[in-house]
Design a protein around this motif. Structure first.
Motif, PDB file in Angstrom:
ATOM      1  N   LEU A 191      -7.866   0.446   0.959  1.00  0.00           N
ATOM      2  CA  LEU A 191      -7.559   0.628   2.375  1.00  0.00           C
ATOM      3  C   LEU A 191      -8.653   0.064   3.262  1.00  0.00           C
ATOM      4  CD1 LEU A 191      -5.534   1.737   4.301  1.00  0.00           C
ATOM      5  CD2 LEU A 191      -6.650   3.933   4.192  1.00  0.00           C
ATOM      6  N   CYS A 208      -3.916  15.238 -14.897  1.00  0.00           N
ATOM      7  CA  CYS A 208      -3.280  14.942 -13.620  1.00  0.00           C
ATOM      8  C   CYS A 208      -4.338  14.834 -12.523  1.00  0.00           C
ATOM      9  CB  CYS A 208      -2.300  16.071 -13.341  1.00  0.00           C
ATOM     10  SG  CYS A 208      -1.419  15.941 -11.832  1.00  0.00           S
ATOM     11  N   LEU A 209      -5.238  15.794 -12.500  1.00  0.00           N
ATOM     12  CA  LEU A 209      -6.300  15.827 -11.497  1.00  0.00           C
ATOM     13  C   LEU A 209      -7.207  14.605 -11.625  1.00  0.00           C
ATOM     14  CD1 LEU A 209      -7.368  17.716  -9.314  1.00  0.00           C
ATOM     15  CD2 LEU A 209      -8.985  18.579 -10.984  1.00  0.00           C
ATOM     16  N   PHE A 264      -9.346   4.132  -1.751  1.00  0.00           N
ATOM     17  CA  PHE A 264     -10.297   4.099  -0.634  1.00  0.00           C
ATOM     18  C   PHE A 264     -10.764   2.672  -0.388  1.00  0.00           C
ATOM     19  CE2 PHE A 264     -14.954   3.784  -0.243  1.00  0.00           C
ATOM     20  CZ  PHE A 264     -15.049   3.971   1.118  1.00  0.00           C
ATOM     21  N   ARG A 316      -7.845   7.855  -6.193  1.00  0.00           N
ATOM     22  CA  ARG A 316      -8.261   7.968  -4.793  1.00  0.00           C
ATOM     23  C   ARG A 316      -9.439   7.064  -4.506  1.00  0.00           C
ATOM     24  NH1 ARG A 316      -4.651   8.277  -2.151  1.00  0.00           N
ATOM     25  NH2 ARG A 316      -6.190   7.868  -0.561  1.00  0.00           N
ATOM     26  N   ILE A 317     -10.397   7.031  -5.442  1.00  0.00           N
ATOM     27  CA  ILE A 317     -11.575   6.195  -5.217  1.00  0.00           C
ATOM     28  C   ILE A 317     -11.135   4.739  -5.078  1.00  0.00           C
ATOM     29  CG2 ILE A 317     -13.732   5.418  -6.243  1.00  0.00           C
ATOM     30  CD1 ILE A 317     -13.900   8.181  -7.572  1.00  0.00           C
ATOM     31  N   PHE A 376      -5.644  11.537 -10.425  1.00  0.00           N
ATOM     32  CA  PHE A 376      -5.597  11.596  -8.975  1.00  0.00           C
ATOM     33  C   PHE A 376      -6.922  11.175  -8.354  1.00  0.00           C
ATOM     34  CE2 PHE A 376      -6.323  13.985  -5.123  1.00  0.00           C
ATOM     35  CZ  PHE A 376      -5.298  13.491  -4.360  1.00  0.00           C
ATOM     36  N   TYR A 406       0.827  -1.210   0.000  1.00  0.00           N
ATOM     37  CA  TYR A 406       0.000   0.000   0.000  1.00  0.00           C
ATOM     38  C   TYR A 406       0.861   1.260   0.000  1.00  0.00           C
ATOM     39  CZ  TYR A 406      -3.580   3.351   1.145  1.00  0.00           C
ATOM     40  OH  TYR A 406      -4.416   4.437   1.099  1.00  0.00           O
ATOM     41  N   PHE A 407       1.934   1.256   0.777  1.00  0.00           N
ATOM     42  CA  PHE A 407       2.795   2.449   0.812  1.00  0.00           C
ATOM     43  C   PHE A 407       3.397   2.726  -0.548  1.00  0.00           C
ATOM     44  CE2 PHE A 407       3.359   1.497   5.466  1.00  0.00           C
ATOM     45  CZ  PHE A 407       2.460   2.474   5.813  1.00  0.00           C
ATOM     46  N   GLU A 410       0.913   4.026  -3.075  1.00  0.00           N
ATOM     47  CA  GLU A 410       0.654   5.460  -3.020  1.00  0.00           C
ATOM     48  C   GLU A 410       1.815   6.238  -3.624  1.00  0.00           C
ATOM     49  OE1 GLU A 410      -1.921   6.986  -2.262  1.00  0.00           O
ATOM     50  OE2 GLU A 410      -3.116   5.767  -0.904  1.00  0.00           O
ATOM     51  N   LEU A 411       3.023   5.745  -3.376  1.00  0.00           N
ATOM     52  CA  LEU A 411       4.206   6.438  -3.884  1.00  0.00           C
ATOM     53  C   LEU A 411       4.229   6.398  -5.407  1.00  0.00           C
ATOM     54  CD1 LEU A 411       6.119   7.689  -1.940  1.00  0.00           C
ATOM     55  CD2 LEU A 411       7.690   5.808  -2.272  1.00  0.00           C
ATOM     56  N   VAL A 432       1.752   8.982  -6.527  1.00  0.00           N
ATOM     57  CA  VAL A 432       2.217  10.363  -6.434  1.00  0.00           C
ATOM     58  C   VAL A 432       3.214  10.678  -7.555  1.00  0.00           C
ATOM     59  CG1 VAL A 432       3.575  11.940  -5.037  1.00  0.00           C
ATOM     60  CG2 VAL A 432       1.771  10.610  -3.993  1.00  0.00           C
ATOM     61  N   PHE A 443       3.001  13.560 -10.834  1.00  0.00           N
ATOM     62  CA  PHE A 443       4.004  14.539 -11.233  1.00  0.00           C
ATOM     63  C   PHE A 443       4.375  14.367 -12.701  1.00  0.00           C
ATOM     64  CE2 PHE A 443       5.280  14.785  -6.615  1.00  0.00           C
ATOM     65  CZ  PHE A 443       4.643  15.985  -6.457  1.00  0.00           C
ATOM     66  N   TRP A 499       3.014  21.128 -17.076  1.00  0.00           N
ATOM     67  CA  TRP A 499       1.885  21.745 -16.373  1.00  0.00           C
ATOM     68  C   TRP A 499       1.365  22.967 -17.087  1.00  0.00           C
ATOM     69  CZ3 TRP A 499       3.770  26.494 -15.467  1.00  0.00           C
ATOM     70  CH2 TRP A 499       5.168  26.608 -15.367  1.00  0.00           C
ATOM     71  N   GLN A 500       2.190  23.524 -18.026  1.00  0.00           N
ATOM     72  CA  GLN A 500       1.729  24.718 -18.740  1.00  0.00           C
ATOM     73  C   GLN A 500       0.455  24.416 -19.521  1.00  0.00           C
ATOM     74  OE1 GLN A 500       4.581  23.144 -19.189  1.00  0.00           O
ATOM     75  NE2 GLN A 500       6.327  24.517 -19.413  1.00  0.00           N
TER      76      GLN A 500
END
Lengths: 519, 665
Positions: B192, B177-178, B189, B185-186, B181, B150-151, B154-155, B158, B162, B168-169
């Motif tokens: 976990l 990216c969003l 969740f 996350r869903i 993300f 799990y750690f 997540e890494l 992340v 990036f 990002w311009q």
């Protein structure tokens, strides 16, 4: 034992508190008599908090000592809470050193009041009698009110002050009302007596009056911890108060309330655990949902932290609600970790606001291009607040609390309908942590990835050190980050040990309710 | 090459270096080495190059000394009664295979990056991220327990944000990216929640051994604990299904399975080397790897393959494979077609794992990594040669100007389409025959998908490399630093399939041991499925059908129903076309749900609370507090007395609730 030795015992026991009081006395008059050495004032505070926490560390092994016929108890809980509030005070003083330009000529008084708040939390943690508890709590409240309104030229600060005062007054009345019931029924203000009477007297925990007492106590604790629905003051005061004060309110005054919750709910009313579990569970759900959902739509960074602090308290409540030493020590662990990551975020906010005069989240965009260290430091704190495992301190804190919560049994929640409240709480916590992760990392992604905002573009390439001293807040931020990294990696066991040690005295005095293992 | 047992032991025991070195390099570049471009490049490539050799040697050692694995070392991180969180490293056959894939792909991608990103201002930073990304993935591979996974999970996430948002311009990059993300996350969740549930049920069984370990000697690993818990009536089959499905949300998001697949095609916004890395070896492979790693979770508690968990995995994979293939039919962006093909192929892998073809699914992951990385790097070379053009309608005839790229692309196309003899053929066949045996409708769906795969890949090839050039400018072949990796990847793309097939036996029509399935298998002994010659025939026919169609439409131009479809007046045909073109409207659906439902409800809720409850109470409390009102009037915001009121109100409400609604009855 004669009176003299009693007295000297008490004096030695309270020495850490006296150190702070000494600093209060010095810093209150220092600027008046030695105006040329004004810059020294915060150093008295720093020194005092440091010395005091060192002294407390020596008290760690003296066991449980009762002073003044049981009015004040020194046990591990008192000592560890004392050390922690001193560390917090130390960090907040560091932050304030970068904030003095807003405080004008009154900086000396600011430190005085801040130290008063610290000493009142130390007294709160050790008080085992209602009157001392009440006096300490009121000292804390009044100190906080004064701190919140410290920027006399700032309308927002004044508004924060007045709102906080009125809310505090309301909650003081409910608390006193509750105390009056307790005294009326048990005839004593000593915790130990109340605890016995509460069980043996005719006061069955089923009676309306005992429920009322619990709710009144919870309202006071909940107010300081900003639990929904006693949270209304939080966003206004957090936004309006000077930032170091906000930082203190977000953790320092909560620490005091946390101590009351442990002493009163877990120990004194330990027999009525069923009822306060029920009440606190509902408040926890409300706090997690309301805190996270409103934080989602905030534009001001401080306000966002304010609402999210409500949510964090909701998470901690899961541990307290669980009631056994496993859950409570998990909550304590959470509180410690939360303290560092939150203080770090506030220190970063001070650094940013000092240079830009802005508190808007959008203005943080692209900060890494101008202030890489600040941006990375703040990111680390926010990622931990969000509970992502980098470094894992924040994640572990959530994990311990959640897995403790999961092991709770069923309790009736509505008429005769029972529910597995623990898993319900954990599911709510995980679900509400999705928006939480979103709004925290939104700031992180903005800072690291987005194009610089106008405000950031306008920043000079090198920090203009002559304008404002940034050293204090930077030190505070660095300290918090180092602590976070250590807790996440090497010191997990140690921190958990500290949490367990601190709550151990609570479980000595009454029968163990947790047949299960300990963390 | 033979490795002595002592050397083999040393190699395996030092496996932690594989993870530590790229991490160190990543940090070194960030901390200061980024000032020198060549130095950043060299140490980054050096680190992963070392990793590749080490991983290869580990795999060879394990192949020669089967008694060495699994090897694991655990370091305590947090200990308490019945809870021992550990970090460590585990080397067994599965991990060794994955280590080779990750380091190999990362190595070629990093060499390629030198040519592709040469003029980018973020050159050194890109190498730093690549190193960190690779290191996180390697950490995930050698994790000893679900927690550690799990750690690193997540890494990996992340790092990927990036990299996807590297440019990002571009507004679209920031959006992608969003999206990546939120979708991840869903998934996390569920992951976990599943872990916590599983742990809280089985915590007492782990005693003092590392918790949630995949492998152990003392009978405290995932599989054994599940059986123990089941026998002790702590865990029932439905409970395990719930946990398994929750945890599966994680792989679903990471490996882009419907309905959480929406982020992957958008992740194309990152630079092409990153697409290659994400699609072939790191991010998306993590999901497949987790399912394989924690395979007992998805079985029934007594270890049977006929479980709800596996059925769901198979059908999610099957549906995704089919859906993504239909979408790939109509896309015009060269990278997007490849992205959808990745989603589709990942679906195949899940079908394989879900139908019990454990080694088949992983074999496809292994083969797919090479040819998909190559295809992406080829597309990068095309984009590079055309100065940023990504629309295949503006390409064509590139065979002449960039022959190496074109030949490599052709090899990749043949391989992914399942051309007999190339790597994709063997692994896809294993999956299809397993799915036919397990569930006939699913098998047929997979064959239909195979035909579509062949069609859209050849469509892409013909439109890009054959015919007349339809764009502007002068396309040119890429420098050696870019074509070199392509050629290097072409070799495994052709031959890696032979690791998993015993050719002499196959010719006689029977199954026998081959390297891959006897190296990686679930359970104590490998299962050699009978080669299903009729299935091979069907899937070959399907692939040829797709090829012929694509050839007739896009090369010979003797068929023109592609234009017929686009210009068709028939509403049904139009709907089908639009459905494919707009990616089954998943994005629109999610946006609508968000904008039409969730946001308004959220807004309405607060408006109601604010207007109805707060304001009316303010008025009410204003009346009550009329005496106090004189003070309040000077107050710009009349809500202070309301705050006090709500405190009293809260006390009354709570007391009423607790006493009259819970305690009294």
């Amino acid at each position: 034992m004669n009176d003299i030795s009693l007295y000297s015992n008490a004096f030695l026991g309270l020495l850490p508190e006296f150190v702070i009081v000494l600093a209060i006395l010095i810093s209150s008059v220092w600027n008046l008599f030695v105006p040329k050495l004004k810059f020294l004032t915060p150093w008295f505070g720093l020194l005092a908090t440091f010395v005091s926490s060192m002294m407390l560390a020596f008290q760690l092994n003296i066991g449980t000592v009762s002073l003044f016929n049981g009015v004040f108890t020194i046990d591990k809980l008192t000592v560890i809470f004392g050390i922690f509030i001193n560390i917090i005070g130390f960090i907040v003083i560091l932050m304030t050193m970068g904030y003095e330009q807003h405080l004008k000529d009154n900086a000396g008084e600011f430190y005085t009041i801040l130290l008063t708040a610290i000493v009142s939390v130390m007294l709160l943690a050790g008080s085992s009698e209602l009157v001392l508890l009440f006096v300490a709590l009121e000292t804390l409240s009044i100190a906080c009110v004064m701190l919140a309104g410290f920027e006399k030229q700032d309308v927002k600060s004044q508004e924060a002050c007045l709102k906080y005062l009125i809310s505090t007054a309301a909650v003081t009345s409910t608390l006193l009302y509750g105390f009056s019931f307790i005294y009326g029924l048990t005839g004593s203000t000593m915790f130990s007596v109340i605890q016995e009477q509460f069980v043996t007297l005719s006061m069955s925990p089923h009676s309306l009056i005992s429920v009322l007492i619990l709710v009144l106590l919870i309202s006071a604790v909940g107010f300081k911890l900003s639990i929904v629905p006693f949270h209304m003051w939080t966003p206004d005061v957090f936004e309006g108060a000077p930032t170091p004060v906000t930082a203190f309110l977000s953790i320092g005054s909560k620490l005091g309330a946390f101590a009351i919750a442990l002493r009163l709910l877990v120990v004194v009313f330990g027999k009525a655990i069923f009822y306060w579990t029920l009440i606190l569970s509902i408040l926890a759900v409300l706090s997690m949902v309301v805190g996270n959902l409103i934080a989602l739509s905030q534009k001001s960074f401080k306000r966002m932290l304010a609402y999210s602090s409500i949510a964090h308290i909701g998470y901690m409540l899961i541990g307290i609600v669980e009631g056994s030493s496993v859950g409570v020590s998990a909550a304590m662990f959470y509180l410690i970790v939360y303290g560092f990551m939150n203080l770090g975020a506030f220190a970063a906010a001070i650094l940013f606001t000092n240079e830009t005069n802005s508190d808007n989240i959008d203005d943080y965009a692209g900060l890494i291009r101008k202030r890489p260290i600040l941006a990375l430091g703040l990111s680390l704190c926010l990622i931990n607040l969000a509970g992502l495992p980098i470094p894992p301190a924040g994640f572990l804190a959530k994990f311990f609390v959640f897995s403790a919560g999961f092991n709770m049994g069923t309790i009736p929640i509505f008429f005769n309908y029972s529910a597995h409240i623990g898993s319900f709480l954990v599911v709510i916590a995980l679900l509400t942590s999705i928006p939480a992760i979103y709004y925290y990392t939104r700031v992180v992604i903005k800072m690291l990835v987005s194009e610089p905002s106008d405000v950031v573009k306008a920043l000079p390439d090198k920090r203009q050190s002559q304008m404002v001293s940034q050293t204090g807040p930077i030190t505070a931020l660095g300290f918090c980050i180092v602590m976070l990294c250590l807790i996440g990696t090497n010191l997990v066991d140690l921190t958990m040990n500290i949490s367990q040690t601190s709550i151990k005295p609570l479980y000595v005095s009454h029968e163990s309710r947790s047949p299960n293992s300990e963390f | 090459m033979s490795i002595s047992i002592n050397d083999a032991k040393h190699l395996i025991e030092s496996a932690w270096l594989l993870v530590a070195v790229p991490f160190l390099v990543g940090f070194l570049i960030i901390l200061g080495l980024h000032k020198s471009k060549p130095l950043s490049m060299m140490i980054s490539i050096g680190a992963v190059g070392y990793g590749f050799i080490h991983a290869l040697l580990i795999m060879l050692s394990l192949a020669q000394h089967s008694d060495l694995g699994p090897w694991q070392v655990n370091y305590d991180w947090f200990t308490a009664t019945n809870l021992r969180l550990c970090m460590g490293y585990l080397v067994d056959n599965l991990a060794a295979m994955m280590l080779v894939v990750v380091t190999a792909i990362s190595l070629v991608v990093q060499i390629y990056t030198h040519g592709y990103m040469k003029d980018d201002p973020g050159y050194s930073k890109f190498y730093a991220y690549l190193s960190l990304f690779t290191a996180s993935m390697l950490g995930l591979v050698v994790s000893t327990n679900l927690f550690e996974t799990y750690f690193f999970w997540e890494l990996v996430g992340v790092c990927s944000y990036f990299l996807i948002g590297f440019w990002w311009q571009k507004e679209s990059a920031a959006q992608a990216c969003l999206k990546a993300f939120i979708v991840n996350r869903i998934g996390d969740f569920g992951f976990l929640l599943g872990i916590i549930m599983f742990l809280s049920i089985t915590r007492t069984l782990w005693c003092e051994s590392p918790i949630l370990a995949y492998v152990s000697n003392s009978g405290r690993d995932l599989g054994s604990i599940i059986i123990q818990a089941y026998n002790a009536h702590m865990l029932t089959a439905p409970m395990l299904s719930v946990i398994a499905l929750l945890i599966f949300l994680g792989p679903m998001a990471k490996s882009a399975q419907a309905p959480l697949h929406v982020w992957l095609p958008d992740a194309m916004e990152g630079p092409t080397p990153i697409s290659a890395l994400i699609h072939a070896a790191t991010m998306v492979a993590a999901g497949i790897y987790l399912v394989a790693r924690a395979y007992p979770l998805w079985l029934t508690p007594d270890g049977s393959l006929h479980s709800l968990g596996l059925t769901v995995i198979a059908w999610v994979g099957g549906f995704t494979a089919f859906m993504a293939a239909t979408i790939a039919l109509s896309q015009f962006d060269i990278k997007r077609v490849l992205a959808w093909s990745t989603v589709s192929q990942l679906g195949y892998m899940f079908v394989g794992l879900g139908c019990g073809a454990f080694s088949g699914g992983l074999f496809h992951l292994f083969n797919h990594a090479f040819f998909k990385a190559m295809l992406f790097l080829c597309s990068g070379a095309v984009i590079h040669g055309l100065h940023g053009e990504q629309d295949i309608r503006k390409m064509g005839g590139l065979f002449k100007s960039m022959p190496i790229t074109a030949i490599c692309f052709l090899i990749g196309t043949l391989s992914i389409s399942g051309c007999p003899g190339l790597s994709g053929f063997f692994s896809k066949d294993e999956i299809i025959s397993a799915s036919i045996e397990h569930n006939l409708p699913l098998g047929i769906l997979m064959i239909v998908t195979a035909a579509m795969t062949s069609f859209y890949m050849f469509r892409l090839f013909f439109l890009t490399f054959v015919g007349e050039f339809r764009g502007h400018g002068h396309p040119h072949e890429s420098p050696l630093s870019m074509t070199g990796p392509l050629m290097a990847l072409a070799i495994p793309s052709i031959f890696s399939g032979y690791l998993g097939v015993n050719l002499p036996a196959l010719i006689q029509g029977r199954a026998d041991t081959s390297f891959f399935p006897s190296f990686i298998h679930f359970g104590s002994t490998p299962i050699f499925e009978e080669p299903n010659l009729s299935v091979m025939a069907y899937s070959t026919i399907a692939a040829i059908l797709g090829f012929v169609l694509a050839f007739m439409i896009y090369k010979a131009k003797s068929l023109s129903f592609n234009t017929a479809i686009v210009e068709s007046k028939n509403t049904l045909v139009q709907i089908a076309y639009k459905f494919s073109l707009n990616k089954w409207y998943f994005d629109e659906l999610y946006l609508t749900i968000l904008q039409k439902f969730i946001l308004p409800v959220y807004k309405k809720l607060w408006e109601t609370v604010d207007v109805l409850i707060v304001d009316s109470m303010v008025n009410l409390s204003g009346l009550i507090a009329l005496g106090l009102g004189e003070i309040m009037r000077y107050f710009q915001n009349g809500r202070a007395q309301f705050y006090a009121f709500i405190i009293f109100f809260g006390v009354v409400a709570l007391t009423t609730y607790a006493y009259y609604f819970v305690i009294m009855p």
